[in-house]
Design a protein around this motif. Structure first.
Motif, PDB file in Angstrom:
ATOM      1  N   GLU A  90      -3.952   8.189   3.162  1.00  0.00           N
ATOM      2  CA  GLU A  90      -4.905   7.637   5.122  1.00  0.00           C
ATOM      3  C   GLU A  90      -4.794   5.646   5.130  1.00  0.00           C
ATOM      4  OE1 GLU A  90      -8.004  10.687   5.755  1.00  0.00           O
ATOM      5  OE2 GLU A  90      -8.298   9.475   6.394  1.00  0.00           O
ATOM      6  N   VAL A  91      -5.375   5.653   4.020  1.00  0.00           N
ATOM      7  CA  VAL A  91      -5.330   3.812   3.317  1.00  0.00           C
ATOM      8  C   VAL A  91      -3.954   3.420   3.627  1.00  0.00           C
ATOM      9  CG1 VAL A  91      -5.837   1.780   2.448  1.00  0.00           C
ATOM     10  CG2 VAL A  91      -7.452   3.805   2.574  1.00  0.00           C
ATOM     11  N   ALA A  92      -3.384   3.818   3.528  1.00  0.00           N
ATOM     12  CA  ALA A  92      -1.850   3.590   3.580  1.00  0.00           C
ATOM     13  C   ALA A  92      -0.961   3.118   4.786  1.00  0.00           C
ATOM     14  CB  ALA A  92      -0.166   3.779   2.117  1.00  0.00           C
ATOM     15  N   TYR A 104       0.245   1.795  -3.654  1.00  0.00           N
ATOM     16  CA  TYR A 104      -1.134   2.664  -4.004  1.00  0.00           C
ATOM     17  C   TYR A 104      -0.900   3.628  -3.593  1.00  0.00           C
ATOM     18  CZ  TYR A 104      -5.989   2.532  -2.443  1.00  0.00           C
ATOM     19  OH  TYR A 104      -7.469   3.344  -2.444  1.00  0.00           O
ATOM     20  N   ALA A 105      -0.537   4.165  -1.936  1.00  0.00           N
ATOM     21  CA  ALA A 105      -0.399   5.661  -2.364  1.00  0.00           C
ATOM     22  C   ALA A 105       0.446   6.524  -3.275  1.00  0.00           C
ATOM     23  CB  ALA A 105       0.782   5.898  -0.981  1.00  0.00           C
ATOM     24  N   PRO A 106       0.107   7.820  -3.840  1.00  0.00           N
ATOM     25  CA  PRO A 106       1.308   7.855  -4.462  1.00  0.00           C
ATOM     26  C   PRO A 106       2.581   8.739  -3.816  1.00  0.00           C
ATOM     27  CG  PRO A 106      -1.088   9.172  -3.519  1.00  0.00           C
ATOM     28  CD  PRO A 106      -1.545   8.324  -3.562  1.00  0.00           C
ATOM     29  N   SER A 156      -4.339  12.557   1.178  1.00  0.00           N
ATOM     30  CA  SER A 156      -4.914  11.859   0.235  1.00  0.00           C
ATOM     31  C   SER A 156      -5.605  10.297   0.774  1.00  0.00           C
ATOM     32  CB  SER A 156      -4.749  11.687  -1.103  1.00  0.00           C
ATOM     33  OG  SER A 156      -3.495  10.793  -1.328  1.00  0.00           O
ATOM     34  N   ASP A 157      -6.271  10.104   0.040  1.00  0.00           N
ATOM     35  CA  ASP A 157      -7.572   8.945   0.208  1.00  0.00           C
ATOM     36  C   ASP A 157      -6.179   7.482   0.155  1.00  0.00           C
ATOM     37  OD1 ASP A 157     -10.024  10.734   1.061  1.00  0.00           O
ATOM     38  OD2 ASP A 157     -11.194  10.142  -0.513  1.00  0.00           O
ATOM     39  N   GLU A 158      -5.722   7.595  -0.509  1.00  0.00           N
ATOM     40  CA  GLU A 158      -5.117   6.623  -0.470  1.00  0.00           C
ATOM     41  C   GLU A 158      -3.773   6.355   0.393  1.00  0.00           C
ATOM     42  OE1 GLU A 158      -6.143   9.007  -3.263  1.00  0.00           O
ATOM     43  OE2 GLU A 158      -6.328   7.977  -4.860  1.00  0.00           O
ATOM     44  N   LEU A 216       0.857  -1.311  -0.194  1.00  0.00           N
ATOM     45  CA  LEU A 216       0.165   0.078  -0.122  1.00  0.00           C
ATOM     46  C   LEU A 216       0.712   1.165   0.484  1.00  0.00           C
ATOM     47  CD1 LEU A 216      -2.747  -1.253   2.355  1.00  0.00           C
ATOM     48  CD2 LEU A 216      -2.830  -0.768   0.050  1.00  0.00           C
TER      49      LEU A 216
END
Lengths: 262, 119
Positions: free
Chosen positions: A208-210, A51-53, A204-206, A47
């Motif tokens: 945050e998930v990571a 996944y995360a930019p 960003s959302d990505e 992630l």
């Protein structure tokens, strides 16, 4: 005090090292926990890196943030465990509490070391300097030094009661620093970025998930390391008890030998 | 606590006090240097008229963020794996010591019990 308590209710220590049935179940639990942590670590790394930019201003170096912040939280949790266990030890003289206190201090120092190394590496790119004298950095260093002092005193002071009590007091004093570290950015102006605030996160959302995945896996890792350290600590206490028992048996042997000579 | 332990404890505490004093002085010295201005995310840095002189093309400082990131993750794994290795070796040593001690105590107690019964 410790010997008396372990002798009285030393099941936990003996089970931890003597290969009893409950030891086996504890071992399985730890292995399962470690396996979940390993899988979680792979997911978190995926992630973070896939996944995360990449962050627009700092670029790839921002990826440090995903393990820097969770490591700091893991260190705070471990130090808090050490503080609470130290307080219990000072009040009740509980051997198990002392083992938890030492485990918390040791694991906390490992995570705090990560914070103190990864932070300056990030700062080199973000601030152009590895270290500045800003409050959060200095207070984190003080926190780390306090618990390093705890471990040094434990090592050089031996297994005596006085050493344990001095270290328990040190752990309680050290934890006072944690709220200061936490709120130093808000109270005193510093360079540290405030990404996560009461109003939500500035990512960003990505991302945050990571970050969430990294938080979960770092805390799982911290608990796993602490559980292993507690198990080793209980074995050390039990080893002390066995040494005393051996000394008692040898005294009995000497007394018998003297009796047979007379 | 016996005398050698007390001496070691005293020596350790003195060393720590010395290190703490040196660090406190180092902290005070570094605090005298004005820290760089805080940089907020998304804020434009070096706007026209702010007094900064742009570096000629290709001569600006270029910090390799990838290397810094790799170093940070490398340290993370070295610390974790090193600590796990230390714990594993401690666990092995403790387990061997406990086994030997337990055997020794049981053997001695059994022998003494037999002697006492015989007597």
């Amino acid at each position: 005090m410790i010997t008396h308590e372990v002798a009285k209710s030393g099941r936990w220590g003996r089970d931890a090292v003597m290969g009893t049935s409950s030891d086996k179940s504890r071992f399985d639990w730890l292995v399962a926990w470690a396996a979940v942590t390993a899988v979680g670590m792979c997911v978190a790394l995926y992630l973070v890196f896939a996944y995360a930019p990449v962050e627009a201003t700092m670029g790839i170096v921002q990826k440090i943030f995903y393990f820097h912040v969770p490591s700091a939280i893991a260190a705070y949790v471990a130090f808090t465990v050490s503080c609470v266990a130290s307080a219990v030890y000072l009040v009740r003289g509980n051997a198990r509490a002392d083992v938890w206190a030492r485990a918390g201090a040791e694991v906390g120092v490992i995570f705090c070391t990560m914070v103190l190394i990864s932070g300056p590496l990030w700062g080199r790119k973000a601030w152009g300097a590895f270290w500045t004298g800003e409050p959060r950095l200095m207070l984190t260093l003080v926190l780390w030094l306090t618990f390093v002092a705890y471990l040094v005193v434990r090592r050089v002071g031996g297994p005596g009661e006085m050493t344990r009590r001095i270290c328990a007091a040190l752990a309680i004093l050290g934890v006072v620093d944690i709220p200061l570290v936490r709120y130093s950015v808000q109270r005193w102006r510093g360079n540290h970025p405030r990404v996560i605030t009461k109003g939500g996160s500035g990512i960003s959302d990505e991302m945050e998930v990571a970050l969430l995945a990294a938080f979960v896996v770092t805390l799982l890792l911290m608990v796993c390391l602490m559980a292993v350290r507690v198990r080793i600590g209980s074995a050390e206490v039990e080893s002390d008890v066995l040494h005393r028992r051996l000394a008692r048996v040898r005294r009995r042997q000497d007394a018998l030998a003297r009796g047979s000579l007379n | 606590m016996n005398r050698p332990q007390r001496c070691r404890l005293r020596a350790g505490l003195l060393t720590l006090a010395l290190c703490g004093t040196m660090l406190a002085f180092a902290g005070t010295a570094s605090a005298d240097v004005a820290p760089p201005e805080p940089q907020l995310y998304g804020e434009e840095v070096g706007t026209p008229g702010s007094g900064f002189v742009p570096a000629p093309d290709g001569e600006g400082e270029n910090i390799n963020g990838g290397a810094l990131m790799l170093a940070a993750y490398g340290v993370f794994w070295v610390l974790i794996l090193g600590y796990v290795g230390t714990l594993a070796s401690r666990a092995r040593r403790d387990s061997a010591e406990m086994g030997a001690l337990k055997r020794q105590v049981t053997d001695l107690e059994d022998r003494l019990d037999e002697i006492e019964k015989g007597a």
